[in-house]
Design a protein around this motif. Structure first.
Motif, PDB file in Angstrom:
ATOM      1  N   ARG A   1      -7.937  59.405 -40.544  1.00 28.02           N
ATOM      2  CA  ARG A   1      -8.901  58.843 -41.491  1.00 28.02           C
ATOM      3  C   ARG A   1      -9.191  57.380 -41.165  1.00 28.02           C
ATOM      4  O   ARG A   1     -10.349  56.941 -41.205  1.00 28.02           O
ATOM      5  N   GLU A   2      -8.146  56.647 -40.845  1.00 28.56           N
ATOM      6  CA  GLU A   2      -8.324  55.230 -40.528  1.00 28.56           C
ATOM      7  C   GLU A   2      -9.161  55.046 -39.261  1.00 28.56           C
ATOM      8  O   GLU A   2     -10.006  54.141 -39.185  1.00 28.56           O
TER       9      GLU A   2
ATOM     10  N   ARG B   1       1.089  61.576 -42.614  1.00 26.08           N
ATOM     11  CA  ARG B   1       0.990  60.529 -41.589  1.00 26.08           C
ATOM     12  C   ARG B   1      -0.157  60.811 -40.621  1.00 26.08           C
ATOM     13  O   ARG B   1      -0.955  59.918 -40.315  1.00 26.08           O
TER      14      ARG B   1
ATOM     15  N   GLU C   1      -3.600  60.398 -42.362  1.00 26.95           N
ATOM     16  CA  GLU C   1      -3.899  58.991 -42.626  1.00 26.95           C
ATOM     17  C   GLU C   1      -4.330  58.276 -41.348  1.00 26.95           C
ATOM     18  O   GLU C   1      -5.279  57.474 -41.355  1.00 26.95           O
TER      19      GLU C   1
END
Length: 316
Positions: A70-71, A64, A67
């Motif tokens: 990265r976003e 989590r 991610e």
């Protein structure tokens, strides 16, 4: 009302830094270097993810957090290594934070004694943690009494008496094999009579079956509650940081039986997998109140999420 007792904020930070040094040197310090890579490609993110999982943060939490980062990088919200590092710190701190204000009875006229029930399996460092808490409170000028309600383990009461002498607090005990509820009752009455500010009750870590153990804990809880409807004011679960995820199953059983209000994470200085702190917080949804930072009576610190994360992600 609770307020946080701190001996010296700088000393607490240094103790936390020392406790997490093995974790920083082996795992988390590498993350800082990776985030300074000229290009944050899939290989770098995969390596950071592997480090988080290997340090016992947990798969779900690690995936989590990575991610999310990265976003944000992909969206151009984080445009420098420092920005990405700060975002990671914020994510970890947020996962560790809660509405915990601190543990110490205030002087606002609340009923005394302030009752702390200590629970946990044998071998996790519960007895030593009780001694550290007693020392911690005594340093703040509070009068402390310890109740030796673990009457099943050989020498449990004797160990507490030795610690009590070292710290300078009274220990209330019965003979081996006595009713733990009776010890809790007498310890409460003695604390009341002696004008104690804090009563810390030790409990058994193992009986013949898990159901027996949990029923004894519930019984002690009921005995204390009859003396003061707000007692016990805290139920602190002692966990051994060196056992990692293996201790979480046992922790869940204790939490279900007596509704733990906080955690004393012992032996944090003895493991390189300090990510277990995040796993504990996420799995149990119980705040970590204190961490063990060494073997001495003064080797503990109130847990501070921001200080902990800063120490973990300091450059190696």
């Amino acid at each position: 009302m609770l307020r946080l007792f701190r001996r010296n904020r700088q000393e607490e930070r240094q103790a936390t830094e020392q406790a997490v040094k093995p974790s920083r040197d082996r795992w988390f310090g590498r993350i800082v270097g990776l985030l300074r890579s000229p290009r944050l490609d899939d290989a770098v993110w995969d390596e950071i993810e592997e480090i988080l999982i290997s340090s016992d943060v947990g798969v779900e939490t690690s995936l989590r957090i990575i991610e999310q980062l990265r976003e944000r990088v992909k969206a151009g919200q984080l445009d420098s290594p420092d920005a990405v590092t700060d975002a990671l710190k914020q994510a970890l701190t947020q996962d560790l934070s809660g509405d915990f204000e601190g543990l110490l009875p205030s002087d606002d006229g609340a009923s005394k004694p302030y009752v702390i029930l200590m629970v946990g399996v044998n071998g996790v460092g519960k007895t030593t943690s009780i001694g550290k808490l007693a020392h911690h409170f005594s340093e703040s000028g509070k009068r402390v009494v310890i109740g030796a309600a673990d009457t099943f383990r050989a020498a449990a009461a004797e160990q507490l008496e030795i610690l009590g002498e070292r710290v300078g607090v009274d220990v209330i005990r019965h003979a081996a094999g006595a009713d733990p509820g009776a010890v809790a009752y007498d310890a409460y009455q003695a604390s009341k009579a002696r004008g104690a500010d804090v009563l810390i009750i030790d409990t058994a870590g193992r009986l013949h079956t898990k159901s027996n153990l949990m029923e004894e804990l519930r019984k002690i809880h009921r005995v204390l509650n009859r003396q003061d409807t707000s007692a016990p004011h805290e139920v602190i679960l002692t966990l051994d940081a060196t056992t990692g995820h293996n201790g979480l199953v046992q922790a869940k059983s204790f939490n279900e039986a007596v509704n733990c209000t906080g955690i004393f994470l012992a032996k944090l200085d003895g493991t390189a997998r300090g990510g277990i702190v995040l796993a504990i917080r996420q799995e149990l949804q119980v705040p970590i109140l204190f961490i063990g930072t060494g073997e001495g009576m003064g080797d503990m610190a109130p847990f501070d999420a921001e200080d902990f994360v800063d120490a973990l992600l300091a450059p190696v």
